[in-house]
Design a protein around this motif. Structure first.
Motif, short mmCIF file in Angstrom:
data_model
loop_
_atom_site.label_atom_id
_atom_site.label_comp_id
_atom_site.label_asym_id
_atom_site.label_seq_id
_atom_site.Cartn_x
_atom_site.Cartn_y
_atom_site.Cartn_z
N VAL A 692 0.83 -1.22 0.00
CA VAL A 692 0.00 0.00 0.00
C VAL A 692 0.86 1.26 0.00
CG1 VAL A 692 -1.70 1.30 1.37
CG2 VAL A 692 -2.05 -1.12 0.90
N GLN A 693 2.00 1.22 0.70
CA GLN A 693 2.89 2.39 0.61
C GLN A 693 3.43 2.52 -0.80
OE1 GLN A 693 5.34 1.84 4.30
NE2 GLN A 693 5.04 4.04 4.46
N GLY A 694 3.69 1.39 -1.45
CA GLY A 694 4.13 1.42 -2.85
C GLY A 694 3.04 1.98 -3.75
N ILE A 695 1.79 1.61 -3.47
CA ILE A 695 0.65 2.15 -4.22
C ILE A 695 0.61 3.66 -4.05
CG2 ILE A 695 -1.88 2.27 -4.26
CD1 ILE A 695 -1.87 -0.78 -3.63
N GLY A 696 0.91 4.11 -2.85
CA GLY A 696 0.96 5.55 -2.59
C GLY A 696 1.90 6.24 -3.56
N GLY A 697 3.09 5.69 -3.70
CA GLY A 697 4.08 6.28 -4.60
C GLY A 697 3.65 6.19 -6.05
N ALA A 698 3.04 5.07 -6.41
CA ALA A 698 2.68 4.85 -7.81
C ALA A 698 1.51 5.72 -8.25
CB ALA A 698 2.33 3.38 -8.04
N LEU A 699 0.56 5.93 -7.38
CA LEU A 699 -0.67 6.62 -7.83
C LEU A 699 -0.96 7.96 -7.17
CD1 LEU A 699 -3.22 3.63 -7.96
CD2 LEU A 699 -1.74 4.51 -9.77
N TYR A 700 -0.46 8.17 -5.94
CA TYR A 700 -0.97 9.33 -5.21
C TYR A 700 0.05 10.33 -4.69
CZ TYR A 700 -5.22 6.47 -4.78
OH TYR A 700 -6.33 5.71 -5.04
N GLU A 701 1.18 9.82 -4.17
CA GLU A 701 1.98 10.69 -3.32
C GLU A 701 3.03 11.51 -4.06
OE1 GLU A 701 3.22 8.97 0.45
OE2 GLU A 701 1.87 7.29 0.10
N GLU A 702 2.99 12.79 -3.83
CA GLU A 702 4.02 13.65 -4.40
C GLU A 702 3.98 14.98 -3.67
OE1 GLU A 702 5.49 15.11 -8.77
OE2 GLU A 702 3.35 14.82 -8.49
N CYS A 703 5.16 15.45 -3.27
CA CYS A 703 5.25 16.79 -2.69
C CYS A 703 5.37 17.73 -3.88
CB CYS A 703 6.51 16.93 -1.83
SG CYS A 703 6.46 15.89 -0.36
N ILE A 704 4.40 18.63 -4.02
CA ILE A 704 4.36 19.50 -5.19
C ILE A 704 4.95 20.86 -4.82
CG2 ILE A 704 2.86 20.61 -6.88
CD1 ILE A 704 0.88 18.32 -6.43
N TYR A 705 5.94 21.28 -5.58
CA TYR A 705 6.64 22.54 -5.32
C TYR A 705 6.42 23.55 -6.42
CZ TYR A 705 9.03 20.69 -1.35
OH TYR A 705 9.27 20.18 -0.11
N ASN A 706 6.44 24.81 -6.07
CA ASN A 706 6.48 25.83 -7.12
C ASN A 706 7.95 26.16 -7.40
OD1 ASN A 706 7.38 27.60 -5.11
ND2 ASN A 706 5.45 28.74 -4.99
N ASP A 707 8.19 27.07 -8.30
CA ASP A 707 9.59 27.30 -8.66
C ASP A 707 10.34 28.18 -7.65
OD1 ASP A 707 8.76 29.54 -11.44
OD2 ASP A 707 8.49 29.71 -9.27
N GLN A 708 9.64 28.52 -6.56
CA GLN A 708 10.31 29.21 -5.46
C GLN A 708 10.63 28.25 -4.32
OE1 GLN A 708 11.23 32.53 -5.64
NE2 GLN A 708 10.68 31.97 -7.74
N GLY A 709 10.51 26.95 -4.60
CA GLY A 709 10.82 25.97 -3.56
C GLY A 709 9.81 25.93 -2.44
N GLN A 710 8.59 26.38 -2.73
CA GLN A 710 7.54 26.38 -1.70
C GLN A 710 6.64 25.17 -1.92
OE1 GLN A 710 6.37 29.91 -0.20
NE2 GLN A 710 8.56 30.14 -0.18
N LEU A 711 6.37 24.47 -0.83
CA LEU A 711 5.52 23.29 -0.90
C LEU A 711 4.07 23.72 -1.02
CD1 LEU A 711 5.34 20.18 -0.65
CD2 LEU A 711 5.15 20.49 1.83
#
Lengths: 793, 284, 160
Positions: A692-711
């Protein structure tokens, strides 16, 4: 490595090895009676909260803490400069990753901040809320600096170099060159090249990082209640940086609400908490809340990998080449370093297969983003996704079933000991048996027939596989050789009390995976005492042997073996006393179900409780030249192989809604070979949780940043973790290839689920979309990416 | 995070609540279900000096059939509406929407009026009441007024509520015989905020559509009635031709706002997809 | 610090009265003021479900209710539900099926499962998954929890 009388633990009667007994420590958790670090309440305890940088790269040009210091309920306010006088900086480099560099990192930022979320000021108050109120009164001004936030451009000539003493942002580079890839690719009938990308993720342990530091000026002793995985390591680190002797530091970690690697690292906010307690001479608590966890916990898996495979038209793999790039934070993390993902990727790509030509380059670059470090399955999901993605693409290109191509290239089950193509010794694996097993479990023919039929109706289902090798039970070669104070060995102490109970201390730790249960089951088996009479203590540096803790899937294999050894010693010692009391040779006796019995006919002779009573209260009835020893300690670490590799095969069956881009996971299968299985239910649930943690990486999880390095998505509504309604049931099968490095023969099982699931899902997704002639290789596979790929938007 | 400090008062009457609200204009917020307010307080995105807890105003709670409309008290909890047989019988569109709202523990506290007053762009209920041509009853120091749902939602989290006013009830017309409805949303995980959603209310007489309201949510800053698409479908039969035209018309009716996980193009695609899925089976 | 408010409420059958800051939420009240640490905090934005508690008979997010809102009402936590024996069969199923690993989500899951089985005596696996979809678990992958809830419901219906 059999014990006394040449017998193995596997010969013990009434064995608990291989039994799915309930975990002894789960009962209290079900009643809400766990004891987590945030449950700790000490007299005069204070709370610390941190002002964190809102910018990814900036100079601190003004910092006024006067108003904050005077705020209601505030006891003290500390800047980086002040805490640096009490807590020395650290360098997150391990010397065996040659050429790795990272500058010293202060406990809190001093003069400059280098990632959004870096702690800058510590405010200590009567409550967390009051500390946060005071933080709002701190006057801080920054002067923004140019940033490096894109790993693809961080090494360009015009990139902003984060550390002025370095000529570029390179932290470390590793190169592997085996055989002759150039000529192998030239010879190959088919060459496939592809680029794979992985989302930066974070662990999201439900119990966030928590610590209570209690410096007692009376004893000059620092006690830390900490949610961690490696208490002795933490003890060594706190001692070093706070200039205390190690025996004047005690780490207590009782219940830990999930760790997954996250809690095995050094964090400035935790060291700051300890330093503050030392300065104030009072307990100080820090609990990272969810918002700061997204900014301040280590991140992982931010990689882009170019992969290339060359195969013959008969399906033989001739060469694999990879070029892996990863963007970490501005510092390599202490003490394990941020090079391990790249190291594993270089080590493990192509893992299950026998081929002669392999080239790998891995580069780690500094970025103005949160630091990155080990998180469950470290690097494996990437190595396996790249390998298995290339294998399925190559199989498709030559018109061969991917499972057949794998079978053709897998190292045969009888071809051991062997080495990975990257040169690491492998003791024994079962790729063939595991593959056969998964093909029995998966109704593959039916799935393919149904796939054909449904395609005609515009329903797109796919099936994909992934075969893998996984590192477990690492020895000193992992960290110790690199100078990190991380023990690769573990110990177990067993004390018989006056009523026949066993008090067991283990240096491995529990985070929910069942470490205490494993120890209990192994000791019960080794000694002959039932689990209800066994108490296991872990996570306390004062009450357990010295050891490594639980991470890298090492608890059962290493801690379990130490327990088996200690169990044999205690059993022998008990039978020595029994022999005297019963006037029989100890070799004719055994211990079963808390009783000393005749080995031959099982007749009960006396209780172990009685032995305890005599030894402790009636030593006068034993011979003068005999001393009973009712406490045993044994240690263990694997000496022949640097790791105990395990292997797995995964299969994913899914359906893609080509109108919405949503991916529905229909089912997942995994065959796991982790050697001796102590508790099948626990192992299967570890695999499920890992998948399920692998499923997280495959389908859902990502820290999204802008080009100022802000989450942009640093909360649980916007950072998507897998929840129950979207998940399939997961079927787990076992094969057992014991390791001969230990009597127990157990390897590790904690991470392989996470390692293999993303690859199987990617392959199933691309299989489903064959009619569209597209290939998705950038995780997470979001609806946006699916629809863009197939041209719907 | 912990909220910034605030004072708390729980007025016994609506009059008291309104009095407090007007005295503390700008620094007070109404606490009803708290399921949207409290997270913003916990994240310090909002820091009022005073919280006015209106949970004691029993008269604002309840679902009543009043002639040709159902009056839903603003303080009625989502769970009550979910389980209400009056709603099931007379406001089936709302009944369809309820299970999509978050999760049971949230629905046990969250209120109908709270959802309307907050006007989250991804919320289900504002879109439903627009599709149903409901009226929102609002009370302030100046008295009571009723606002048509489609005039209530102005901009992102902005409604027609003036300072000192609170939503007290929503009047939803009782469902007419021969009504055709649809409610649908696309979300990646059960209970998440929708990526796109649709609430439709129409009358169908002998296969001919009349008075159709097609309201999208999670597409723009407010719920949006696709008036052009409705015009195409009204007074006609839903068939492949009219459906296709209506879907194309959405490109003029809607001006989607991208978010973290969906581009403008994706939102538009989802809007069309939702229309197709939900009206598609009305095709003769 | 703002003026304290007095919260008088029944917690697990025991009457308590404490002065707290209005901003204190129910789960922090229960954990720090009453020292009942069985309910957990995971996000403080109502998403993870670790703080699930019963207020006036219904499950709620303890992080999204102010302690003062429990004034005059009743609160039940995992400790109370456990001691009363009301969920002992659920706990037994969870124990034998290993439906808890680190234990962080566990109290919230049990309270949610208890509420589910009150409402729906024989939920399908799909219904179970949907009902607990607001409770985050990082360890188990949920399957063991679904199994344990299903087993309990079957046993209660005399089928197990």
């Amino acid at each position: 490595m059999a014990g006394s009388n040449g017998l193995s633990i596997h010969d013990r009667p009434n064995s608990y090895i291989g039994r799915s007994v309930p975990r002894p420590n789960l009962s209290r958790l079900l009643k809400g009676r766990g004891f987590y670090s945030d449950d700790v309440k000490l007299p005069r305890m204070l709370h610390v909260a941190f002002l964190r940088s809102s910018l990814a790269h900036a100079d601190i040009i003004k910092l006024e803490i006067g108003k904050a210091s005077a705020a209601s309920g505030v006891v003290a306010v500390f800047t980086g400069k002040e805490l640096s006088e009490v807590c020395s900086p650290w360098v997150g480099v391990v010397t065996h990753l040659e050429g790795m560099r990272s500058p010293p990192q202060d406990v809190l930022a001093v003069d400059r901040v280098r990632w959004q979320g870096e702690p800058v000021v510590a405010v200590v108050a009567q409550t967390r809320a009051l500390a946060e109120d005071a933080i709002e009164l701190i006057e801080v001004e920054y002067k923004e600096l140019p940033l490096a936030v894109n790993m693809k451009t961080a090494l360009d000539a015009d990139a902003e170099v984060i550390h002025k003493d370095y000529e570029n942002n390179l932290c470390w580079e590793r190169n592997v060159n085996v055989g002759e890839v150039k000529s192998a690719f030239a010879e190959a009938d088919v060459v496939i090249e592809e680029e794979f990308q992985f989302g930066r993720h974070t662990g999201v342990t439900l119990e966030s990082r928590s610590i209570v530091a209690d410096y007692d000026p009376g004893e000059e002793m620092l006690t830390l209640y900490q949610s961690t995985q490696a208490p002795h390591m933490k003890q060594a680190l706190f001692a070093k940086h706070l200039k205390l002797e190690e025996h004047k530091i005690r780490i207590i970690c009782r219940d830990v609400g999930g760790a997954f690697g996250l809690k095995a690292h050094a964090y400035g906010d935790e060291f700051a908490t300890a330093a503050i307690s030392k300065i104030l001479g009072r307990p100080v608590k820090f609990v990272a809340d969810r918002m700061e966890s997204f900014l301040a916990d280590i991140h992982a898996r931010d990689h882009v990998v170019k992969g290339k495979i060359g195969v013959s038209k008969a399906g033989k793999i001739l060469a694999i080449e990879i070029d892996d790039l990863t963007g970490i934070g501005p510092y390599s993390v202490y003490p394990r370093s941020s090079g391990m993902e790249v190291n594993q990727i270089c080590n493990l790509t192509g893992g299950p297969y026998k081929f002669d030509n392999y080239k790998a380059r891995g580069r780690v670059v500094f970025l103005n983003k949160p630091p990155m470090c080990q998180y469950r399955a470290v690097g494996h999901p990437i190595a396996i996704t790249v390998t298995e993605g290339l294998v399925e693409m190559a199989a498709s290109a030559i018109g061969m079933e991917s499972i057949e191509m794998r079978k053709l290239n897998m190292v045969a089950d009888d071809d051991y000991p062997n080495k990975t193509v990257s040169g690491i010794p492998v003791e024994n694996l079962s790729h063939q048996a595991s593959t056969d097993k998964i093909m029995e479990m998966v109704n593959y023919g039916e799935i393919r027939d149904e796939q054909k039929k449904l395609r005609k109706e515009g329903i797109y289902r796919g099936v994909g596989f992934a075969a893998l090798i996984e590192v477990t039970n690492p020895g000193p070669a992992f960290y110790g050789v690199g100078g990190a104070p991380i023990s690769a060995q573990d110990g177990c102490s067993i004390k018989l009390d006056a009523k026949g109970n066993l008090i067991v201390g283990t240096s491995i730790t529990e985070q929910g995976q069942g470490a205490e249960s494993v120890i209990s089951q192994v000791v019960a088996t080794a000694v002959g005492i039932t689990p209800d009479k066994i108490k296991v203590i872990s996570g306390d540096t004062e009450n357990t042997p010295y050891g490594g803790g639980t991470w890298a899937s090492r608890g059962t294999g290493i801690g379990g073996e130490a327990a088996a050894k200690a169990g044999k010693v205690i059993r022998d010692n008990i039978l020595d006393v029994a022999g005297i009391l019963l006037q029989n040779e100890p070799s004719t006796l055994d211990i079963q179900n808390n009783q000393v019995v005749n080995k031959l006919d099982g007749v009960e002779r006396m209780s172990v409780a009685e032995i305890g009573r005599v030894v402790y209260y009636r030593g006068d009835t034993l011979p003068k030249d005999f001393q009973a020893e009712m406490m045993a300690v044994q240690h263990y670490f694997p000496k022949s192989f640097p790791f105990a590799f395990t292997n797995s095969v995964h299969c994913s069956h899914l359906e893609v809604d080509v109108n919405t881009g949503f991916i529905k996971l229909l089912k997942h299968w995994a065959v796991e070979d982790c050697g001796t299985v102590i508790n099948p239910q626990n192992v299967e649930d570890q695999v499920r949780g890992g998948v399920v943690q692998g499923i997280g990486g495959a389908l859902y999880e990502e820290c999204i940043y802008n080009d100022q390095g802000q989450l942009l998505n640093g909360n649980l509504a916007d950072y998507l973790v897998p929840m129950s309604a979207e998940l399939p049931d997961i079927v787990v099968g076992h094969v057992e290839s014991k390791t001969f490095e230990s009597d127990l023969g157990a390897k590790g099982a904690g991470e392989a689920g996470t390692a293999g699931a993303p690859a199987a899902i990617m392959n199933a997704l691309n299989d489903a979309l064959i009619p569209f002639d597209v290939r998705l290789t950038r995780q997470p596979f979001t609806p946006q990416k699916v629809l863009e790929a197939i041209g719907k938007i | 995070m912990k909220p910034a400090a605030f004072s708390y008062v729980k007025p016994a009457t609506l009059g008291d609540a309104l009095g407090l609200l007007s005295t503390h204009t700008g620094d007070a917020q109404i606490l009803a279900g708290g399921q949207s307010l409290v997270p913003t307080l916990n994240m310090r995105l909002s820091a009022p000096d005073l919280l006015i807890d209106i949970n004691g105003l029993e008269e604002l709670s309840g679902v009543k059939l009043e002639g040709n409309h159902i009056k839903i008290g603003a303080l009625t909890r989502h769970v009550e509406i979910e389980k209400s047989s009056v709603i099931a019988e007379h406001c089936p569109l709302i009944a369809l929407a309820m299970p999509h709202i978050a999760h049971p523990a949230i629905r046990n506290r969250g209120t109908f009026g709270g959802s309307i007053a907050l006007a989250d762009p991804a919320a289900e209920l504002p879109a439903c009441i627009c599709a149903l041509e409901a009226k929102i009853e609002v009370v302030g120091k100046g008295g009571e007024r009723k606002i048509a749902a489609k005039d209530f939602f102005k901009d992102l989290y902005e409604t027609d509520l003036k300072d000192g006013e609170i939503v007290t009830a929503v009047e939803v017309p009782v469902v007419k015989p021969k009504t055709k409805l649809a409610f649908d949303e696309l979300s990646r995980r059960h209970g998440d905020y929708a990526m796109a959603g649709l609430a439709i209310n129409a009358e169908m007489d002998d296969k001919k559509i009349e008075n159709i309201n097609i309201c999208f949510f999670a597409i723009s800053a407010t719920p949006v009635l696709a008036e052009g698409a409705a015009h195409i479908l009204n007074n006609g039969i839903v068939d492949d031709v009219s459906l296709k035209k209506a879907m194309e018309q959405l490109e003029s009716d809607l001006d989607p706002l991208p978010d973290l996980y969906a581009s403008r193009a994706l939102k538009m695609h989802y809007a069309k997809e939702l229309l197709k899925r939900n009206i598609g089976n009305w095709v003769s | 610090m703002s003026k304290l408010v007095q919260v008088t409420t029944s917690v697990n059958g025991e009457n308590v009265s404490r002065g707290v800051e209005p901003r204190t939420n129910l789960v922090d009240f229960v954990r720090y003021d009453l020292e009942l640490t069985g309910s957990h905090v995971g996000c403080e934005h109502g998403v993870c479900g670790a703080c699930t508690i019963r207020l006036n008979g219904n499950i709620v997010r303890g992080c999204l209710v102010l302690a003062i809102q429990a004034d005059g009402g009743t609160v039940e936590t995992i400790e109370g539900l456990s001691e009363s024996g009301k969920i002992s069969d659920l706990q037994d199923s969870f124990l034998s099926r290993n439906a808890g690993q680190c234990g962080s989500c566990t109290p919230g899951m049990l309270l949610t499962a208890d509420a589910l089985l009150e409402e729906n005596k024989e939920p399908t696996r799909k219904e179970i998954r949907e009902y607990i979809s607001g409770n985050y678990c990082r360890c188990t992958g949920y399957e063991a929890i679904v199994d344990a809830i299903e087993t309990t419901s079957k046993k209660r219906q005399g089928e197990g």
